[in-house]
Design an enzyme around this catalytic site. Structure first.
Site: not given
Ligand code: PGA
Length: 255
Positions: A10-12, A97, A99, A169, A175, A215, A236-237
């Site tokens: 998930n590159w956001k 998600h 966010e 999640e 993050g 994470s 994500g990251g």
């Molecule tokens: P993260 O994000 O791996 O940076 O914690 C995960 C996500 O939001 O899907």
């Protein structure tokens, strides 16, 4: 029951078209051997055509959108419809998600409308759920997950569930560098599967793939993926770097 793991990047709001092309080149050169997991990359809308082009030779790596509109078409400035996503051969869409929930006000009802719209268009779902730290500390983990699942999946049918992945999640792990322990993750996943069993029966629940997200890194992927109810990861990251995404897939697929 065997469930093929699914790893999704998930590159956001990262990587425009040129970074996307560079990533894919590097990623595919590092991804060696026969894959025993499904691999998905969720790029920003504007990078999806480049992702499609760059992946054209690569079997088994599929594209996802990070969001979609709950409406078909019309006066919804700035929105992207499921039909548009299908037109550029997107297969999956992330919906719900945290966010989107916390920063863009998406409620369980909005998320449900998006999930239904995406299924009408034949898109596969990555349906995200998870509790905040405050909710967990207040003993509300199960009630929050239960309401996210039951309200989010209202009128989602048994056959829709065959094309659905749930991503658990915990918001406090996204993050932040703080990962849920393998035990915390496993307990939440087992609970999610039990709610799915109540709603859809044991067969659907047994087949459902539940990803962990929050994470995930090369160093913790194997331990998390070894848990019986964890069937992949939403990353994500650590998915922004090709080597680290490849390492997560490899380490997580060994278990
Ligand atoms: P993260 O994000 O791996 O940076 O914690 C995960 C996500 O939001 O899907």
């Amino acid at each position: 029951m065997y469930r093929r793991p699914i790893f999704a990047a998930n590159w956001k709001m990262n990587k425009g078209p040129s970074d996307t092309a560079a990533f894919v080149k590097s990623f595919l050169s590092k991804l060696t051997g026969r894959q025993t997991s499904d691999i998905v990359i969720a790029a920003s809308f504007i990078s999806l055509p480049t992702l499609s082009e760059s992946l054209s030779e690569a079997r088994g790596v599929e594209m996802a959108a990070q969001n979609c509109s709950q409406y078909d078409d019309g006066a919804y400035t700035g929105e992207i419809s499921v039909k548009m996503l299908r037109e550029i051969l997107v297969r999956h869409v992330i919906v719900g998600h945290s966010e989107r929930r916390s920063l863009f006000g998406e409620t369980n009802a909005v998320i449900n409308a998006k999930l239904k719209k995406a299924r009408e268009a034949g898109l596969k779902l990555i349906f995200c759920i998870g509790e905040t730290l405050e909710e967990r500390n207040a003993g509300k983990l199960e009630s929050i997950l239960r309401s996210q699942i039951t309200e989010g999946l209202e009128n989602i049918t048994v056959s829709d569930m065959e094309d659905t992945v749930v991503a658990y999640e915990p918001v406090w792990a996204i993050g932040t560098g703080v990962t849920a322990t393998a035990q915390q993750a496993q307990d939440a996943h087992a609970f999610v599967r039990s709610v799915i069993t109540e709603l859809y029966g044991p067969e659907v629940a047994g087949k459902l793939r539940i990803q962990y997200g929050g994470s995930v890194k090369p160093a913790n992927a194997a331990e998390l993926m070894a848990c019986p109810d964890i069937d992949g990861a939403l990353i994500g990251g650590a998915s922004l770097d090709a080597q680290s995404f490849v390492d997560i897939i490899h380490n997580g697929s060994l278990t």
